[in-house]
Design an enzyme around this catalytic site. Structure first.
Site, PDB file in Angstrom:
ATOM      1  CD  GLU A  69      -1.800  -2.378   1.456  1.00  0.00           C
ATOM      2  OE1 GLU A  69      -2.671  -3.252   1.293  1.00  0.00           O
ATOM      3  OE2 GLU A  69      -0.658  -2.606   1.931  1.00  0.00           O
ATOM      4  CG  HIS A 119     -11.339  -6.984   5.244  1.00  0.00           C
ATOM      5  ND1 HIS A 119     -10.604  -7.496   6.268  1.00  0.00           N
ATOM      6  CD2 HIS A 119     -10.623  -7.194   4.107  1.00  0.00           C
ATOM      7  CE1 HIS A 119      -9.482  -8.009   5.794  1.00  0.00           C
ATOM      8  NE2 HIS A 119      -9.464  -7.830   4.481  1.00  0.00           N
TER       9      HIS A 119
END
Length: 838
Positions: A575, A644
């Protein structure tokens, strides 16, 4: 006005104060217990006072000799305010009124013990005929009722919009001929110029150390690179004008080596309007885009990812340019370092990673932070060459840099160059270097890179004693002029703090009015926006995990077939490299759209978003634009549990320079994304997972969402309901049910929450007199709280009932479906809440 007429008068007062304090046991005993030596410098009077509490009998001295545990630099008037009890010492240090070095924390602990001395100081002043008794005029007190009566019915609200900025957007052009270029092409002349530049850097750094000690700089943290000049010059002299460098908080030498002007650099470090960054970057962020510098940076480990992004832009555009990342040995323990090297290796990007190994990561020796002795060996893990050289030998550094830079330029990929060097000063000025021995500090000077190159050139008959002296005199002259100009330069205007936050937009964003529409899902709308903008502008590319396969939610399906692997790039699970690389690429001519698999993972890569993308334009004084988009799906509803399923939109509202969007309809998903890609600014776009399958009417033709504007998606007259992201769909469902019960709800989709369109919401509230906010994130510190605060503050007497906030419970999202469903609002909950307003 100055309280004291002369140095003698001031020192007389201070000596008398010391004697009286030592005669007061309640003050003297705690001071004697410290065993500190505290030195005060007063540049306005040329006075130096030392208080020595090492021995049982404390000593007062006006001599500037011996070592001190702590030094405090201030004006005599500041000292006067302190002893009167009117000065907040901690704030004075923080704001630069008092410059501190050494063991400041221990000195600050003395404050409670010193407070009883304040009346003694006033007595001493009175005895010397210097009594200070200011007059205090009484102010009439207003009752709360009278204050409220003076409030207008509707207060003014500053529009939360992109400021107008007169500076055009810039992507790092490396176009201006540097002050010191062109470099000689003849090898011997080049080495002589290397020595001149190294001498200039040394003079620059050592003079900065002096002015910092005198308290002339507006910073508590300045990091000098004396002893490392051979690395900066050896590498930068291997580069072309069009190549770029990304450097660190210890970047003065790199900047001067690349060609930045010494006078404007000095002005920047003094915080002046004439500085390279207009006083907004300072020592740790000083940069000059026109000579190919993409920023000195205070975040350890950031330079590798920014340089990797720049190299991606060069490779994408087919340019024979190279990016260099300078970093310290401590950066090699950062995840960003490893992610950058891996990504650069996978894509064979033209980047050179240069590690200045001075043996210390801040205060910790290398052996205390890693078991890897030769940091160059870390290159093996990424399939790239790793080279280790003597960083004090300018010739060796330059030879290695030339080879590795040209290797990268020819398309053979990245390399890692470790330069073993030294750092003469502490991590920052004021660092007493208690972690180093006197023998170590003395031994370092034997490897002085400036002296070594000078002696080598002299031994070769290239440089005689006169020429060496001339070089030193030249460097002194340049820095004398730079210091003089910096000290006399104006401070930035107060209004300058509002400029350079955002780049001015060059596009006109217009919403479609009328025209043909068709019904598609939000997923299709996003895919269409990407395809349309990639077709329109070849600078747009998509990067992220598995984006060539459509990504986790198949949103990018088909784009690979249409635009190929060059513009639809699959990345590692990295990321920081994805977002940080996008930042560097955006600064160098591309318009990247980065996808982060789940918005929860923004917490992993918050640094390149918050400390780089949002701040680089401001810190550089408007030199850069960062036109990039980060797309990410968020929200609950799919049983993916707490890591999530978060809705993090409100968490990123608080970072000026970053545009944050969270549209709630398929139409606005397309319009907002298209506008984001065309924007000159970094945009973080939240896409709710459940919204991907929601259908809506979307214009066939061009349709854009002006940055920072809301949209009324359902007009109404009774209640204003401001809903965020997928909650717009819940709001519309609830509004239909409420309409059957006789309540007409106006639904507003803010679309952008930073900047936030308060005007549209305010106009609606003035009509309906009721305000409800709806969000999926927890209420605490949420988006709804910001809306309520703004509207309540602007509509005194307008709302007929207290505002109502509806949101998720203040708990993480659970895995079990009944718990997940209960945690976030649904339409029935919204209906019950709004009915309760009546």
């Amino acid at each position: 006005m100055s309280k004291f007429e002369s140095r003698a008068q001031f020192e007389d007062v201070m000596q008398r104060l010391f004697e009286r304090i030592m005669a007061a046991p309640q003050v003297a005993e705690p001071l004697n217990d410290t065993k500190l030596v505290v030195r005060f410098r007063y540049p306005d009077l040329g006075s130096v006072l030392t208080f020595d509490f090492h021995d049982e009998r404390a000593v007062f001295s006006t001599e500037d000799s011996g070592s001190a545990d702590v030094e405090l630099i201030q004006s005599s008037d500041t000292a006067h305010e302190f002893w009167l009890g009117r000065l907040n010492a901690v704030r004075a240090i923080a704001t630069g009124r008092v410059r501190a070095r050494g063991d400041v924390s221990r000195a600050l602990k003395l404050l409670p013990a010193i407070k009883p001395a304040f009346p003694i100081y006033e007595q001493v002043l009175a005895e010397r005929g210097l009594s200070d008794a200011p007059e205090q005029a009484e102010r009439p007190r207003l009752s709360l009722r009278r204050i409220l009566e003076r409030l207008p019915h509707r207060q003014r609200v500053d529009r939360d919009a992109l400021p107008i900025d007169s500076k055009p957007p810039v992507t790092c052009p490396a176009s201006r001929e540097s002050e010191w270029n062109p470099l000689p092409s003849e090898p011997v002349a080049l080495r002589v110029e290397m020595l001149r530049r190294m001498t200039l850097i040394r003079e620059f750094e050592e003079r900065l150390a002096g002015v910092w000690k005198d308290g002339a700089l507006p910073t508590a943290a300045i990091h000098l690179s004396s002893g490392q000049e051979a690395v900066a010059v050896g590498v930068c002299f291997a580069l072309r004008q069009s190549d770029v460098i990304a450097t660190t908080h210890r970047g003065h030498g790199h900047m001067l080596a690349k060609g930045a002007p010494a006078d404007r650099m000095m002005a920047e470090i003094f915080g002046k309007a004439t500085g390279l960054c207009g006083g907004k970057g300072g020592s740790m962020h000083v940069t000059d885009a026109s000579v190919g510098a993409i920023g000195a940076n205070g975040i350890v480990g950031s330079s590798p990812i920014l340089a990797t992004g720049a190299a991606l832009a060069f490779a994408q555009n087919g340019q024979k340019r190279v990016a260099v990342a300078f970093m310290g040995d401590g950066a090699t323990n950062q995840g960003m370092f490893h992610e950058a090297l891996n990504l650069a290796s996978v894509w064979k990007l033209p980047v050179l990673f240069v590690v200045e190994n001075n043996g210390y990561g801040e205060f910790t020796p290398q052996a205390g932070s890693t078991n890897v002795e030769e940091l160059a060996s870390r290159a093996i893990s990424y399939g790239m060459p790793g080279r280790r050289v003597d960083g004090n030998d300018a010739d060796a550094v330059h030879a290695a840099a030339v080879e590795l830079v040209e290797r990268a330029r020819s398309g053979q990929g990245p390399a890692l160059l470790e330069c073993v060097t030294q750092r003469y000063h502490g991590h920052m000025e004021g660092d007493a270097q208690s972690y180093r021995t006197e023998a170590e500090l003395s031994e370092m000077r034997n490897g002085d890179p400036c002296r070594l190159l000078q002696e080598r050139l002299a031994g070769e008959g290239v440089l005689d004693e006169g020429a060496a002296a001339e070089t030193e005199a030249w460097a002194r002259g340049v820095i004398d002029a730079a210091l003089g100009a910096a000290k006399g330069a104006p401070d930035p205007e107060p209004s300058a703090r509002f400029s350079d936050v955002y780049s001015p937009e060059t596009e006109t964003f217009r919403e479609a009015v009328g025209g043909e529409q068709h019904t598609i899902t939000a997923s299709e709308a996003i895919n269409r926006a990407l395809a349309e903008e990639m077709e329109r502008d070849e600078r747009v590319l998509l990067l992220g995990e598995d984006v060539s396969l459509g990504g986790y939610f198949a949103v990018t399906n088909g784009l690979l077939d249409r635009f190929g692997k060059r513009r639809v790039r699959d990345t590692p699970i990295s990321e920081n490299a994805i977002v940080g690389g996008a930042v560097g690429a955006a600064m160098n001519g591309l318009r990247p759209v980065a996808e982060i698999l789940f918005s929860d993972f923004l917490t992993v890569c918050a640094d390149p978003l918050v400390n780089q993308a949002a701040k680089l334009r401001y810190m550089s004084g408007g030199q850069y634009s960062v036109p990039m988009v980060v797309r990410t799906p968020g929200g609950a509803g799919l049983g993916m549990a707490a890591q999530h399923s978060q809705s993090l939109e409100a968490s990123f509202m608080n970072f000026p320079g970053l545009i944050v969007a969270a549209p709630g309809t398929p139409r606005d998903c397309r319009a907002v994304l298209k506008s984001a890609i065309r924007s000159q600014n970094p945009v973080l776009l939240f896409e709710h997972k459940l919204l991907y399958l929601a259908e809506g009417r979307v214009p066939v033709g061009e349709d854009l969402a002006p940055i920072g504007t809301a949209r009324v998606v359902r007009p109404g007259r009774d209640v204003t309901l401001v809903a965020l992201s997928y909650m717009v769909q819940i709001a519309l469902e609830a509004a239909e049910e409420l309409s059957r019960q006789g309540i007409d709800v106006e639904v507003i989709d803010p679309r952008y929450i930073a900047p936030l369109d308060t005007d549209t919401i305010l106009a609606s509230v003035e009509k309906t007199r009721h305000l409800v906010t709806l969000e999926e994130s927890p209420l605490r510190g949420g988006f709804g709280a910001e809306i309520v605060a703004r509207i309540a503050g602007a509509t005194h007497g307008v709302l007929s009932r207290a505002p109502l906030r509806i949101g998720a419970d203040d708990v993480p999202i659970a895995y079990a479906k009944p718990l997940e469903t209960l945690s976030v609002p649904d339409a029935s909950r919204v209906v019950r809440a709004i009915r309760g307003l009546g």
